[in-house]
Design an enzyme around this catalytic site. Sequence first.
Site, short mmCIF file in Angstrom:
data_model
loop_
_atom_site.label_atom_id
_atom_site.label_comp_id
_atom_site.label_asym_id
_atom_site.label_seq_id
_atom_site.Cartn_x
_atom_site.Cartn_y
_atom_site.Cartn_z
N ASP A 259 35.20 43.42 44.71
CA ASP A 259 36.64 43.43 44.08
C ASP A 259 36.92 42.51 44.30
OD1 ASP A 259 38.69 44.32 43.86
OD2 ASP A 259 38.31 46.63 44.37
N HIS A 260 37.79 41.56 43.77
CA HIS A 260 37.79 40.41 44.23
C HIS A 260 39.67 40.57 45.00
CE1 HIS A 260 38.88 36.14 44.50
NE2 HIS A 260 38.39 35.88 42.65
N ARG A 261 40.46 42.00 45.19
CA ARG A 261 41.32 42.61 46.13
C ARG A 261 40.65 42.07 47.25
NH1 ARG A 261 42.82 47.60 42.67
NH2 ARG A 261 40.67 48.26 43.15
#
Length: 437
Positions: A409-411
Amino acid sequence: MATNVYMEALSPTMEEGRVVKWHKRDGDVVKTGDTLAEVETDKAVMELVARADGVLRQVSATEGQTVPVGKVVAVIASPGEAIGASAPARAPRAPAPPLAGSGEQGAGLHGESGERGAVPDDGSGERGAVPSGATPADATRVKASPLARRIAREQGVDLKILTGSGPGGRVVKKDLEAAPPAAVASRAVTAERTEPLPAPRSQAVVPGGPAFEDVPLTQIRKTIAKRLVTSLGPIPHFFLTTEVDMERAADARDALNQQLGDQGKVSYNDVIIKATALALVKHRACNAWFQDDHIRYWNEVHIGMAVAVEDGLITPVIRYADRKSLALIGREARELAEKARSRRLQPNEYTGSTFSISNLGMFEIDQFTAVINPPEAGILAIGSIVPKAVVVDGQVASGRRMRITMSCDHRVIDGATGATFLKTLKQMLENPLAMLL
């Protein structure tokens, strides 16, 4: 005064349930805590229990019917009471029990959590005893505690040929433990399934058959569909793949299994779970949940392992995996996988994971990508271990290799963060002694 029987919210996320089987019929005497019916949620078959003493009346949901949470499915009345207007149409949602840490798990790979409430004990270690003077409407039914019925279903025991030692000749747990072999054999021949399963998907096209077949969605398939929409779309996935030399891990596993002997075996998946848990301890940035306005970094490691079930998958949780031996992880993994396939997992056994692993190596899949299960920030996809031609000290040789793909999850996780985690995991698998550091 009559008490409504609602389709209860067995978890914070449950919206509807399918009635699998009624254990009590219209006119049966019931006691608080008795199992009225079995209800299929998206992950397991749970028990709907009586919340009052009395006589079951006005059963309105049929077996196989899907009912929204909060709908009245029956009424428990006092003997001889005239049933008029029902009580409020909606039931309060059941609170979730405390899990590891806090936060609500999604139900795409995982499920939901919930509780049924306290059930009184009759003094024999069994729950929900029928009063000794009560007479069921169906005189041919065997009197047995809910626990005894569950054990009988799991072990294939025919209750009809057992002599009950509980109140009023009621079959209880200890009667099952002393069941003769004939009881099991009889059950195998004569009894029918008590938990109807969805119609299996066709394995092959039948020539001359209908053009198509429509199969209603099961509760687990409905939830998977909903959760995937909230994962792959909204979550900005990116993927990292590495190849691992599994020669030393294979040798270490073989040596450990030889030492364990008949005490149980350790699988490659157990080794991967242990190594992943230890790597997460060193890289807490990957052991995290994305929340609405913050990121929760976990100091505990609870690994979810995806297990295929009849109509989907579920992810039992190995809690505190970093602190457990390989032998213990192996035993827990086998027990949880068996419970998952037989739909006997309790909510606390499939919720609360901080990171997940999905392994398709046993299906000869070399490499794949897995969908993140929110709120988790990452998941590993494990491919098969295959012999390959590799270069060792300038010479071509055969070596066992395995590909791992991490969905991030790039967040929460940046590229370099995920890459350093995978580097540590690879080092541990390629040199198992690194797990001791």
